[in-house]
Design a protein around this motif. Structure first.
Motif, short mmCIF file in Angstrom:
data_model
loop_
_atom_site.label_atom_id
_atom_site.label_comp_id
_atom_site.label_asym_id
_atom_site.label_seq_id
_atom_site.Cartn_x
_atom_site.Cartn_y
_atom_site.Cartn_z
N LEU A 152 0.86 -1.25 0.01
CA LEU A 152 0.03 0.03 0.00
C LEU A 152 0.96 1.15 0.02
CD1 LEU A 152 -2.79 1.50 0.56
CD2 LEU A 152 -2.18 1.34 3.06
N SER A 153 0.70 1.99 -0.98
CA SER A 153 1.63 3.40 -1.16
C SER A 153 0.67 4.44 -0.84
CB SER A 153 2.28 3.15 -2.36
OG SER A 153 3.01 4.62 -2.51
N LEU A 154 0.95 5.38 0.13
CA LEU A 154 0.25 6.45 0.37
C LEU A 154 1.39 7.81 0.13
CD1 LEU A 154 -0.54 5.53 4.14
CD2 LEU A 154 -2.22 5.42 2.03
N PRO A 155 0.91 8.50 -0.74
CA PRO A 155 1.52 9.42 -1.30
C PRO A 155 1.59 10.78 -0.64
CG PRO A 155 -0.36 9.34 -2.67
CD PRO A 155 -0.59 8.18 -1.61
N ARG A 156 2.50 11.39 0.05
CA ARG A 156 2.71 12.77 0.57
C ARG A 156 1.69 12.79 1.76
NH1 ARG A 156 2.38 13.61 -4.48
NH2 ARG A 156 0.22 14.16 -4.65
N VAL A 157 1.95 11.63 2.94
CA VAL A 157 1.26 11.87 4.12
C VAL A 157 1.18 13.12 4.82
CG1 VAL A 157 1.53 9.20 4.22
CG2 VAL A 157 3.34 10.66 5.39
N SER A 158 -0.02 13.25 5.40
CA SER A 158 -0.04 14.08 6.35
C SER A 158 -0.22 13.51 7.72
CB SER A 158 -1.28 15.15 5.87
OG SER A 158 -2.68 14.31 5.94
N LEU A 159 -0.59 14.62 8.76
CA LEU A 159 -0.78 14.28 10.16
C LEU A 159 -2.24 13.25 10.23
CD1 LEU A 159 0.01 17.45 12.17
CD2 LEU A 159 1.19 15.24 12.03
N SER A 160 -3.23 13.76 9.26
CA SER A 160 -4.54 12.93 9.30
C SER A 160 -4.40 11.73 8.87
CB SER A 160 -5.41 13.91 8.48
OG SER A 160 -4.89 13.85 7.14
#
Lengths: 113, 115
Positions: free
Chosen positions: A73-81
């Motif tokens: 699973l790839s999450l691009p440019r993650v944020s705190l949320s």
């Protein structure tokens, strides 16, 4: 039913790409691979599903190699949320395996500033 | 999603008492599930139902009873609650076998404490 193995936890920083790998060595021919996200005090939420190669939606990408014994699973440019627990599941429809989808313990992703 | 609701949100009870957790979905999904979530165990399947009047055991069914007289409701009953049943309970649903999408829709959960 295919058993899955994921890292217990991962840490990242905002703006980075996060890749969470799931191992499912005994995946069956009819099994799909599905990922869910869970925030505290909420039920899991569907993220993405795939059978082979690559699937992309507005939230994430799912990479599945030819042998299907793992998935990423790839999450691009993650944020705190994006701080949450991520579950990888495998299950099939036609064999009835999907009726007993098992979640395992998931991967706790922590995103920091 | 608002389409699947659980009640109550929080429940405190005593050992030996009967407790029923409610689950209601508005999508007419064929399948409904009950999971419990405990630290260190992730989500474990208790019971599931493929349709009205069809139920089957999951991983951890002991001490629980389910019924499905109507498609939209899937109550979970603890006939004689024990402290080990203190947990967060999630109800979920999904469409029937005509779709290849295994997408599950979860309720917000019921936090149950057995004293």
């Amino acid at each position: 039913l295919a058993k899955t193995t994921q890292p217990i936890s991962m840490d990242s920083y905002e703006g980075q790409e996060v890749n969470i790998t799931c191992s499912h060595n005994n995946i069956a021919t009819n099994d799909y691979i599905t990922w869910y996200q869970q925030f505290p005090s909420q039920g899991p939420r569907f993220i993405i599903q795939g059978y082979k190669t690559k699937v992309t939606n507005e939230v994430a990408s799912l990479f599945i190699p030819a042998d299907r014994k793992s998935s990423t699973l790839s999450l691009p440019r993650v944020s705190l949320s994006d701080t949450a627990v991520y579950y990888c599941l495998v299950g099939g429809i036609l064999t009835g395996g999907g009726n007993k989808l098992t979640f395992g313990t998931g991967t706790q992703l922590k995103v920091e500033l | 999603d608002a389409g699947i609701t659980q009640s109550p949100r929080y429940k405190i009870t005593e050992t030996g008492r009967q407790v029923t957790l409610m689950c209601h979905q508005t999508w007419s999904h064929s399948y409904m599930f009950w999971y419990r979530q405990d630290l260190g165990h992730g989500l474990r399947l208790i019971y599931y139902s493929a349709a009205a009047d069809i139920t089957d055991k999951g991983e951890v069914p002991d001490g629980y009873v389910v019924s499905r007289s109507k498609t939209e409701n899937f109550p979970l009953t603890l006939e004689s609650a024990t402290r080990s049943q203190t947990s967060v309970y999630f109800c979920a649903s999904r469409p029937g076998l005509i779709t290849t999408n295994e997408k599950l829709f979860f309720g917000s959960g019921t936090q149950l404490s057995v004293l």
